[in-house]
Scaffold this active site. Structure first.
Site, PDB file in Angstrom:
ATOM      1  N   GLU A  27     -30.712   5.748   5.971  1.00 15.87           N
ATOM      2  CA  GLU A  27     -31.787   5.862   6.692  1.00 15.87           C
ATOM      3  C   GLU A  27     -31.495   5.145   7.482  1.00 15.87           C
ATOM      4  OE1 GLU A  27     -35.597   4.767   3.927  1.00 15.87           O
ATOM      5  OE2 GLU A  27     -34.204   3.224   3.747  1.00 15.87           O
ATOM      6  N   VAL A  28     -32.370   5.629   8.653  1.00 16.77           N
ATOM      7  CA  VAL A  28     -33.377   4.675  10.131  1.00 16.77           C
ATOM      8  C   VAL A  28     -34.405   4.485   9.432  1.00 16.77           C
ATOM      9  CG1 VAL A  28     -33.000   4.355  12.172  1.00 16.77           C
ATOM     10  CG2 VAL A  28     -31.002   6.022  10.907  1.00 16.77           C
ATOM     11  N   GLU A  96     -29.184  -0.382  19.196  1.00 18.17           N
ATOM     12  CA  GLU A  96     -30.312   0.384  20.175  1.00 18.17           C
ATOM     13  C   GLU A  96     -30.953   1.710  19.899  1.00 18.17           C
ATOM     14  OE1 GLU A  96     -28.738   2.006  23.591  1.00 18.17           O
ATOM     15  OE2 GLU A  96     -27.004   2.556  22.990  1.00 18.17           O
ATOM     16  N   TYR A  97     -32.579   1.304  20.161  1.00 16.69           N
ATOM     17  CA  TYR A  97     -33.268   2.584  20.126  1.00 16.69           C
ATOM     18  C   TYR A  97     -33.420   3.294  20.475  1.00 16.69           C
ATOM     19  CZ  TYR A  97     -38.122   4.472  19.166  1.00 16.69           C
ATOM     20  OH  TYR A  97     -39.032   5.530  18.838  1.00 16.69           O
ATOM     21  N   ASP A 147     -16.521  14.356  14.532  1.00 12.49           N
ATOM     22  CA  ASP A 147     -18.256  14.822  13.721  1.00 12.49           C
ATOM     23  C   ASP A 147     -18.923  15.107  14.502  1.00 12.49           C
ATOM     24  OD1 ASP A 147     -20.261  16.013  12.026  1.00 12.49           O
ATOM     25  OD2 ASP A 147     -20.887  14.240  11.606  1.00 12.49           O
ATOM     26  N   ASN A 152     -26.004  15.583  16.914  1.00 13.50           N
ATOM     27  CA  ASN A 152     -25.099  13.883  16.913  1.00 13.50           C
ATOM     28  C   ASN A 152     -25.848  13.481  18.452  1.00 13.50           C
ATOM     29  OD1 ASN A 152     -24.995  12.616  13.977  1.00 13.50           O
ATOM     30  ND2 ASN A 152     -22.536  13.580  14.094  1.00 13.50           N
TER      31      ASN A 152
END
Length: 518
Positions: A27-28, A96-97, A147, A152
């Site tokens: 999870e993030v 980083e967000y 991937d 992504n």
């Protein structure tokens, strides 16, 4: 508040703000970094779910992801800052967000061709930077992402595409299979050599870039079939349909570039991602490819309200945790899969609440920072909308002789609100009319019992889509999961027009893409 389960908890110097999304194993979380010297920054934290937190293979995979991702320093790759080993929460990947929008929502079959080519070139630049990483001895490490797919990738408000998730990347990899024979990666984007378990090099990522571009241009996945077996067989044995079948407006030169990137034999593909990017630019007039500033303007025009609300949400949560005592972090239970790249969006009708200058700075930091998330397999479900934070309006003062109002019990945000149909019982003394009743109460459609299906809807100009009177999102919408059955669709165009139609969604199947014109 939807994020109250983690709001205010701490992991080292990080204070959690909300949970952004979850995938199969991890999870993030979005958090605020508070250093002892007063430095503050909004970041994203990736951690394993409790079921995997103590499993040695998954812990090793997390550490390997951190090692490889931290080596990359490129504007088109999400930056990883550090790996924190927490005694209670396990290994935490600090990234980083990224305050942006998913690639699939920005580029679709309804998008300008130049926009899609421009984003492909940026993706090629990022992938090439990954491939070119060298070790301490100066020799290439042979890193393959393995991937690459639209899920992504995210595009920031500044128009920069970012590649995410090194969860299965490997250096000097000799096989795409695990010891148990399981194939790593997202199946419709795997290169034939990955499916067959052969040696994999950077050309496997070139193949995935070609499949991604094909899908963005047409809205159709060239190899996706009803199940994993048929999808793998299509990758190894079938030729994808020509692009002109779905997009006659695409130049033949562009079609040849995409076809070469997806060549079944690795020796017939472009040897590097950079070579693919240069070929795409040459095949399409460079003057027609928008610069990043133009892409930023597109994002601002389409997603400004959504991005502003997300920043306000961060500022509100940061403000709230300043008055809370420190809370220890707890292992989070598995949660339902949410939108991978954006958190739940609250009502846009927010009040003008006073904020201190720091919270304005916090919102600015969130706008400039970047957001990374776990790779989520499959289409993302629409996010649940948390309760609005606008101030409660002041009610009118009742007359002196009026009865006191009945107190309204608080409503749990997680509990669905059931609206009772109005009572159609005739008033006493009123004669009933013969025949059918004048008013009929519409019965709610029962929930589908079978597996859900998927909708793909594009529109130019963009439109807000409702399914059975429930808001699904803003176009372009790609493979969005909806209950199977006949779904009533309403499209409210930004031009002021509305369309209504019915789409039959089969269980586990993607309905034919619908491209709306006005």
């Amino acid at each position: 508040m939807a994020s109250a389960d983690v709001l205010g908890q701490t992991i080292g110097n990080y204070r959690l703000l909300f949970r952004a999304g979850a995938g199969g194993m991890g999870e993030v979380l979005v958090a605020e970094l508070r250093a002892n010297d007063g430095f503050r920054k909004i970041v994203a934290l990736k951690r394993l779910l409790p079921a995997y937190a103590d499993a040695a293979p998954f812990l090793a995979s997390m550490r390997e992801e951190a090692r490889l991702a931290a080596l990359v320093d490129h504007p088109n790759v999400c930056q990883v800052f550090e790996l924190v080993e927490d005694a209670d929460a396990g290994p935490i990947l600090v990234m980083e967000y990224l305050d942006g929008v998913p690639l699939r929502r920005l580029a679709s079959a309804a998008s300008d061709l130049g926009l899609t080519i421009s984003l492909l070139v940026q993706a090629c630049d990022g992938v090439h930077a990954i491939h070119q990483l060298a070790g301490d001895d100066g020799r290439p490490m042979g890193i393959v992402h393995r991937d690459i797919n639209p899920s992504n990738m995210i595009v920031t408000p500044g128009g920069t595409l970012k590649i995410l998730d090194f969860g299965i990347a490997r250096a000097d990899d000799t096989s795409s299979r695990t010891r148990t024979g399981e194939i790593k990666g997202t199946t419709p984007y795997l290169a034939p050599e990955q499916v067959l378990g052969r040696r994999v090099d950077r050309r496997a990522d070139v193949f995935a870039l070609g499949v991604t571009q094909y899908e963005l241009l047409t809205g159709v996945s060239p190899f996706r079939r009803e199940n994993e077996f048929l999808t793998q067989r299509a990758i190894t044995d079938e030729e994808p349909p020509p692009l002109a079948r779905y997009r006659p407006d695409i130049p033949e030169s562009v079609s040849r570039v995409i076809a070469q990137a997806m060549a079944r034999d690795p020796d017939h593909r472009f040897s590097t991602a950079a070579e693919l990017g240069r070929a795409a630019i040459a095949a399409f007039a460079p003057a027609a490819i928008p610069e990043r500033s133009a892409i930023a303007q597109m994002i601002a025009a389409r997603f400004e309200l959504e991005l502003d609300e997300r920043r306000r949400r961060i500022a509100r949560n940061v403000e709230e945790i300043t008055s809370q005592p420190l809370a220890p972090v707890t292992s989070a239970p598995p949660i339902e899969n949410t939108c991978p790249l954006v958190g739940p969006v609250t009502s846009m009708a927010t009040s003008k609440r006073s904020t201190r200058p720091y919270w304005i700075a916090a919102a600015a930091i969130a706008a400039a920072a970047a957001f990374a998330v776990v790779s989520l397999r499959g289409p993302a479900a629409p996010s649940a909308t948390p309760p609005p934070t606008a101030a409660t309006p002041v009610a009118a003062t009742p007359p002196v002789d009026a009865a006191p109002p009945t107190p309204v019990p608080p409503v749990d945000a997680a509990t669905p609100v059931v609206i009772t149909p109005p009572d159609r019982t005739p008033i006493a003394g009123t004669p009933k009319k013969a025949g059918k009743p004048k008013h009929r109460v519409r019965q709610e459609r029962p929930a589908a019992s079978g597996p859900p299906g998927y909708l793909t809807i594009a529109s130019r100009p963009f439109a807000t889509i409702f399914v059975d009177q429930r808001r699904l999102g803003v176009t372009p919408l790609y493979r969005i999961e909806v209950p199977s059955g006949k779904r009533r669709i309403r499209a409210d165009c930004s031009c002021g027009k509305t369309q209504r139609f019915v789409i039959e969604v089969l269980p586990g199947v993607a309905a034919p893409p619908r491209n709306l014109t006005w």
